[in-house]
Design a protein around this motif. Structure first.
Motif, mmCIF file in Angstrom:
data_model
loop_
_atom_site.group_PDB
_atom_site.id
_atom_site.type_symbol
_atom_site.label_atom_id
_atom_site.label_comp_id
_atom_site.label_asym_id
_atom_site.label_seq_id
_atom_site.Cartn_x
_atom_site.Cartn_y
_atom_site.Cartn_z
ATOM 1 N N ARG A 1 -2.639 -2.922 2.961
ATOM 2 C CA ARG A 1 -1.793 -3.400 1.871
ATOM 3 C C ARG A 1 -2.678 -3.798 0.699
ATOM 4 N N ALA A 2 -2.374 -3.235 -0.460
ATOM 5 C CA ALA A 2 -3.123 -3.584 -1.667
ATOM 6 C C ALA A 2 -2.722 -4.976 -2.138
ATOM 7 N N LYS A 3 -3.576 -5.594 -2.927
ATOM 8 C CA LYS A 3 -3.329 -6.941 -3.422
ATOM 9 C C LYS A 3 -2.050 -6.986 -4.257
ATOM 10 N N ASP A 4 -1.215 -7.992 -3.981
ATOM 11 C CA ASP A 4 0.032 -8.229 -4.712
ATOM 12 C C ASP A 4 1.054 -7.103 -4.542
ATOM 13 N N GLU A 5 0.909 -6.285 -3.476
ATOM 14 C CA GLU A 5 1.874 -5.227 -3.205
ATOM 15 C C GLU A 5 2.515 -5.451 -1.841
ATOM 16 N N LYS A 6 3.824 -5.261 -1.772
ATOM 17 C CA LYS A 6 4.526 -5.400 -0.500
ATOM 18 C C LYS A 6 4.431 -4.122 0.320
ATOM 19 N N GLN A 7 4.436 -2.975 -0.357
ATOM 20 C CA GLN A 7 4.419 -1.685 0.331
ATOM 21 C C GLN A 7 3.054 -1.430 0.962
ATOM 22 N N THR A 8 3.055 -0.954 2.192
ATOM 23 C CA THR A 8 1.798 -0.600 2.855
ATOM 24 C C THR A 8 1.559 0.901 2.773
ATOM 25 N N LYS A 9 0.313 1.302 2.950
ATOM 26 C CA LYS A 9 -0.066 2.723 2.991
ATOM 27 C C LYS A 9 -0.898 2.955 4.242
ATOM 28 N N PHE A 10 -0.907 4.174 4.722
ATOM 29 C CA PHE A 10 -1.731 4.512 5.875
ATOM 30 C C PHE A 10 -3.194 4.571 5.463
ATOM 31 N N ILE A 11 -4.049 4.028 6.330
ATOM 32 C CA ILE A 11 -5.492 4.061 6.047
ATOM 33 C C ILE A 11 -6.004 5.500 6.046
ATOM 34 N N HIS A 12 -7.104 5.715 5.370
ATOM 35 C CA HIS A 12 -7.821 6.989 5.442
ATOM 36 C C HIS A 12 -9.030 6.777 6.353
#
Length: 425
Positions: A369-380
């Motif tokens: 999860r990026a700073k100040d973001e609720k949405q998560t992304k899959f790691i690379h």
């Protein structure tokens, strides 16, 4: 694993990418499976909604004294309940069917990966180090090792069968020295964290990094169901399995020196002589966990870390970019490093460094999860050999051989060899 939503939106792109890998188009079949699954989900939602409304209508009918309507509604609710009781298992089967189809689908090559069918279409990026000039005909490693009495194939075969080797004396110590040298360099100079991971893992760990289900025949499994790792990539990458990481903690870099176990079922008849292709071997592995914006730069960095091992050992090598037809199942882009073996008069692979994009992250459900973001992304994720000890041993033996069959010890390894300068019979 690829995202079915991306496939639905980019069917032509998927089939074009598969064609580059020499594979048949798959988008139509995958979309059909997803349509079947989605239609079932819609049917379940409609049934749940109708069951709820019909249940309310029963009360209203009873209040109005309309028993026939109430009984008809009860019968309808009973049929809906029966359908919904079986619907969960049907949905599980449909999800599994789609997941199975996606799990054997290879990764999508990056745009700058050269298109080609096999190793003959790989592209050389650079060549480092001059080839040694011997005043005699250089021998292959197994000739040197057997003459020294330190590389014993016969005794290993007696106890374990083919493709096992017993190292003794100076060569056993030399291989150990190579491993310690590589670990020290990657941890102290390259910023990797040393890990001593499990050598046996469960199904989900193998699935997470892409070994299962596609490469089952190349793996060893215990009677209890654990799998012996074919590479420490499996254990190191799965450190973050199921986790949600803070982007500020990325990249995470891990390294390990472990035994690796491979049945080599897919390489029957190749490199059967000597120490080059074994069922059991040691390798120093590097793994990086990054965000999506950093993975390409991390591949170049990881490749340089592996190259530095060979530069410090004074071994000539070349670095290749693999073409689409020669890349591994989970890779989006791969750099192979090939070391010069004068006994074979050829370059042979000693390290393979790949970026997998979010292919493994999706299989492991590992996110950030990026700073100040609720949405998560899959790691690379990235992995690379840093490097294979057996092949490094072969390269040192052949490049540092003397006419009398003795082996000079590379300068950087002397502290690990107690100051020994030459391995001789």
């Amino acid at each position: 694993m690829l995202d079915i939503r991306w496939i639905r939106e980019n069917p032509e792109a998927l089939d074009a990418a598969l064609a580059k890998r020499g594979a048949e188009p798959q988008s139509a079949g995958l979309i059909a499976l997803d349509e079947e699954r989605r239609a079932h989900v819609t049917k379940v939602q409609e049934a749940q909604s109708r069951r709820n409304s019909a249940s309310k209508e029963i009360g209203a009918a009873m209040g109005q004294g309309d028993t026939d309507k109430a009984e008809a509604l009860k019968a309808e609710v009973g049929e809906l309940k029966s359908f919904l009781q079986n619907a969960e298992e049907t949905e599980r089967q449909l999800n599994a069917k789609l997941n199975d189809a996606l799990s054997v689908l290879p990764n999508i090559p990056l745009d700058d990966v050269p298109e080609g069918a096999d190793e003959n279409d790989n592209v050389e990026l650079r060549k480092v180090g001059g080839l040694p000039n011997f005043a005699f005909a250089p021998k292959e490693h197994f000739e040197l090792g057997e003459a020294l009495g330190m590389m014993d194939f016969e005794t290993a075969a007696k106890m374990s069968g083919s493709r096992f080797t017993l190292l003794k004396g100076g060569l056993a110590r030399l291989e150990r020295a190579l491993g310690q040298f590589m670990l020290d360099m990657h941890t102290s100079e390259h910023g990797y964290m040393e890990v001593n991971p499990p050598l046996m893992v469960r199904d989900d760990a193998m699935y997470g990094t892409g070994q299962l289900p596609k490469f089952t025949e190349d793996l060893y499994q215990t009677k209890e169901g654990h799998w012996l790792i074919p590479t420490a990539e499996v254990s190191l990458t799965n450190i973050v399995s199921g986790e949600i990481l803070d982007v500020e903690t990325l990249p995470r870099r891990y390294t390990a020196l472990t035994p690796c176990f491979r049945s080599e079922a897919g390489s029957a008849g190749r490199d059967t002589k000597g120490y080059l292709r074994q069922h059991q071997f040691y390798k120093v592995e590097m793994v990086s966990i990054t965000d999506e914006d950093s993975s390409i730069a991390e591949l170049d960095r990881m490749t340089k870390c592996a190259e530095t091992v060979l530069e410090k050992l004074g071994l000539p090598f070349r670095t290749m970019m693999l073409c689409t037809g020669d890349m591994g199942f989970g890779a989006r882009k791969t750099h192979d490093i090939e070391v010069w073996l004068p006994g074979q008069n050829a370059y042979r692979e000693i390290s393979s460094c790949s970026t997998c994009g979010d292919f493994q992250g999706r299989r492991m459900n590992a996110r950030y999860r990026a700073k100040d973001e609720k949405q998560t992304k899959f790691i690379h994720s990235l992995n690379g050999s840093g490097v294979a000890l057996g092949r490094a041993l072969i390269a040192v033996m052949e490049n540092y051989q003397n006419e009398d069959g003795s082996i000079r010890v590379p300068e950087v390894l002397k502290p690990y060899m107690g100051g020994l300068e030459v391995i001789a019979a």
